[in-house]
Structure formats: C-alpha cells, structure tokens
Write a protein that holds these residues in place. Structure first.
Motif, short mmCIF file in Angstrom:
data_model
loop_
_atom_site.label_atom_id
_atom_site.label_comp_id
_atom_site.label_asym_id
_atom_site.label_seq_id
_atom_site.Cartn_x
_atom_site.Cartn_y
_atom_site.Cartn_z
N SER A 1 31.76 42.94 17.19
CA SER A 1 32.41 41.42 18.40
C SER A 1 32.78 40.16 17.46
N LYS B 1 36.07 41.74 15.63
CA LYS B 1 37.59 41.39 16.78
C LYS B 1 37.62 39.23 16.97
N GLU B 2 36.52 38.97 17.09
CA GLU B 2 36.35 37.36 17.37
C GLU B 2 37.10 37.11 16.54
N CYS B 3 37.09 37.29 15.11
CA CYS B 3 37.91 36.11 13.68
C CYS B 3 39.20 36.85 13.73
N LEU B 4 39.31 38.19 13.55
CA LEU B 4 40.68 38.60 14.11
C LEU B 4 41.41 38.68 14.72
N THR B 5 41.42 38.47 16.03
CA THR B 5 42.13 37.94 17.50
C THR B 5 42.13 36.37 17.15
N TYR C 1 43.00 34.24 14.05
CA TYR C 1 43.91 34.96 13.87
C TYR C 1 45.99 35.30 14.17
N TYR C 2 45.09 36.90 14.81
CA TYR C 2 46.11 37.07 15.45
C TYR C 2 47.22 35.84 16.34
N ASN C 3 45.99 35.05 16.84
CA ASN C 3 47.13 34.37 17.93
C ASN C 3 47.14 33.22 17.13
#
Length: 76
Positions: free
Chosen positions: A28, A31-35, A37-39
C-alpha cells in the motif's frame, strides 16, 4: 504511510509465497508513493522532455540511448 519503497522488496524476499498476505502494508505504501509521482504534473513533464530528447538523439544517430552510453573498448 511513510515507508521506504525498499521495504516492500525486503518484505517480499523474506516472505516468499506468503508475500501477498504479509506485505500488504508495504504494498500500500509503495502504491501510494508511485501514485503521487504518476499524478505530479512536473514529474510528468520532466519524463516527457527526457523521452523527447532521447527520441531526437535516436533519430539523428540511429543508436538507442542504452547503446550510446556503453563504453567503447579503447584497445582493439
């Protein structure tokens, strides 16, 4: 959750097949970290400019960036 993304890798290596159950917290956090950056529009723009620069260089030389960055042997 402020976990280091490397925590997920470490958890998976230590848990084996049970990683799906044991590493939920680390997954989790990853995912939070990658999200984040993605946003992030600034990060997206940075990636786009890097891609365009590499594409332009490839079109000029015909050599992919990976091969261009490899060292050429000095003695033949």
């Amino acid at each position: 959750m402020a976990l280091d993304p490397a925590d997920f890798t470490k958890c998976c290596k230590n848990s084996g097949v049970l990683m799906v159950v044991k590493c939920r917290k680390e997954n989790s956090a990853l995912k939070e970290c990658l999200t984040a950056y993605y946003n992030d529009p600034a990060f997206n723009e940075e990636c786009k400019m890097e891609y365009l620069k590499e594409r332009e260089e490839f079109r000029k030389t015909g050599i992919p960036a990976k091969k261009r960055l490899q060292k050429v042997p000095t003695s033949m």
